[in-house]
Structure formats: structure tokens, C-alpha cells
Design a protein around this motif. Sequence first.
Motif, PDB file in Angstrom:
ATOM      1  N   SER A 130       0.824  -1.215   0.000  1.00  0.00           N
ATOM      2  CA  SER A 130       0.000   0.000   0.000  1.00  0.00           C
ATOM      3  C   SER A 130       0.861   1.269   0.000  1.00  0.00           C
ATOM      4  O   SER A 130       0.353   2.355   0.228  1.00  0.00           O
ATOM      5  CB  SER A 130      -0.914   0.000   1.229  1.00  0.00           C
ATOM      6  OG  SER A 130      -0.130   0.006   2.407  1.00  0.00           O
ATOM      7  N   THR A 131       2.148   1.116  -0.279  1.00  0.00           N
ATOM      8  CA  THR A 131       3.056   2.260  -0.304  1.00  0.00           C
ATOM      9  C   THR A 131       3.386   2.642  -1.740  1.00  0.00           C
ATOM     10  O   THR A 131       3.774   1.794  -2.549  1.00  0.00           O
ATOM     11  CB  THR A 131       4.367   1.931   0.441  1.00  0.00           C
ATOM     12  OG1 THR A 131       4.049   1.563   1.787  1.00  0.00           O
ATOM     13  CG2 THR A 131       5.312   3.113   0.451  1.00  0.00           C
ATOM     14  N   GLU A 160       7.653   8.634  -0.139  1.00  0.00           N
ATOM     15  CA  GLU A 160       6.696   7.550  -0.079  1.00  0.00           C
ATOM     16  C   GLU A 160       5.393   8.050   0.508  1.00  0.00           C
ATOM     17  O   GLU A 160       5.394   8.879   1.421  1.00  0.00           O
ATOM     18  CB  GLU A 160       7.243   6.386   0.751  1.00  0.00           C
ATOM     19  CG  GLU A 160       8.404   5.686   0.096  1.00  0.00           C
ATOM     20  CD  GLU A 160       8.907   4.492   0.879  1.00  0.00           C
ATOM     21  OE1 GLU A 160       8.533   4.341   2.069  1.00  0.00           O
ATOM     22  OE2 GLU A 160       9.666   3.713   0.306  1.00  0.00           O
ATOM     23  N   GLU A 162       1.671   6.457   1.882  1.00  0.00           N
ATOM     24  CA  GLU A 162       0.883   5.287   2.261  1.00  0.00           C
ATOM     25  C   GLU A 162      -0.557   5.552   1.846  1.00  0.00           C
ATOM     26  O   GLU A 162      -1.132   6.592   2.213  1.00  0.00           O
ATOM     27  CB  GLU A 162       0.971   5.081   3.775  1.00  0.00           C
ATOM     28  CG  GLU A 162       0.521   3.740   4.263  1.00  0.00           C
ATOM     29  CD  GLU A 162       1.504   2.631   3.924  1.00  0.00           C
ATOM     30  OE1 GLU A 162       1.037   1.495   3.757  1.00  0.00           O
ATOM     31  OE2 GLU A 162       2.713   2.888   3.806  1.00  0.00           O
ATOM     32  N   SER A 165      -5.220   3.938   3.872  1.00  0.00           N
ATOM     33  CA  SER A 165      -5.266   3.729   5.324  1.00  0.00           C
ATOM     34  C   SER A 165      -6.381   4.499   5.991  1.00  0.00           C
ATOM     35  O   SER A 165      -6.976   5.362   5.483  1.00  0.00           O
ATOM     36  CB  SER A 165      -3.941   4.150   5.954  1.00  0.00           C
ATOM     37  OG  SER A 165      -3.509   5.383   5.487  1.00  0.00           O
TER      38      SER A 165
END
Length: 165
Positions: A130-131, A160, A162, A165
Motif C-alpha cells: 500500500s506504499t 513515499e 501510504e 489507510s
Amino acid sequence: MMKLSNHTKGFTLIELLVVVAIIGILAAVGTVAYQGYTAGAQKNAAKSNQASVVKYIAAEDQKCNIGESSAMGGNLTCEGRTASDVITAAVTALADFKNPFSSSNAAVTNGGTVNTTDDKGYTRLSSSGSTITIETCIEDSTDDDTDNACAAAADRISNEVEVGS
């Protein structure tokens, strides 16, 4: 009656040569200064593109996190999105970003890592889980190795984000 003079008005050949030499020196100095200016402007534009892409992806993903059904101008469906989906939507939404080193090409591309001079100015998006990794080659002009300019860490910016989330 008018008296004729032996002296005529005008410039001597030496005076003209001196003026041409001065103009040549000023042109040479100006050209070098202009090239340095444009190289710095291209590098700053690539850095700005990088920062804008990072902020855009984070902000659009946040829209999904707060309950929107789509983001990135409708290119991303929020429900069940993956990092790969976000990258595909971001590349489409950011197609107007131009590479400052090659203005005929889009700056934001999908996949890969930057590692050669050919990558200069491109912002590459890749994912792992999920990065999303957002990497831009700016090529530090202090390098002696121009063939592998973007291989050094100093030659690229990497962030980066994420998602999901």
C-alpha cells in the motif's frame, strides 16, 4: 570659400575591432550565465513537480479516507482501491505535468525507478503493497559521471505515500 580638412569623420579599424571584441566577450559571459540559469530553473521545476505529485496523491487519497466515492477528477474509485489503482489514476490526472528537461513529454510516469540520464526530470510512481514511491531524477550537476547521473542518491528525490489507510 570652404577649407577642406585632411581629417574625415568616422571610426578607425582598430576602434571597430575593439568594440567587436568587447561585444564578443559580453556575449560569451552572458551565454554561460544564461545556461546556468536555465539549468537551475529546470532542476527547480523538477523538484516542484515532485513536491506537487506527493501532495496531490496524499490529498486525493485523503478524500477517499473521509468518505468520497471517487477522487483524482473521477479517475479513481475510492472503494477497494489499491496503490496500483492510485498510480494509474494519478498518471492520468497529472498528464499535463511536463518534464522540464524535455517539455514535449509528460513528467509523471507509471513504474520503474530512475537510474539513468534519460530519466532526468521524470517523476516515476511505483508501488509495493500500500506504499507508493514517488521518485524524480534531478541530476546533480556536480557529478562527473554523466552516463549514470541519476544512479546516485544525490541525483534524485524520493518520497513515499501510504494509501488506503
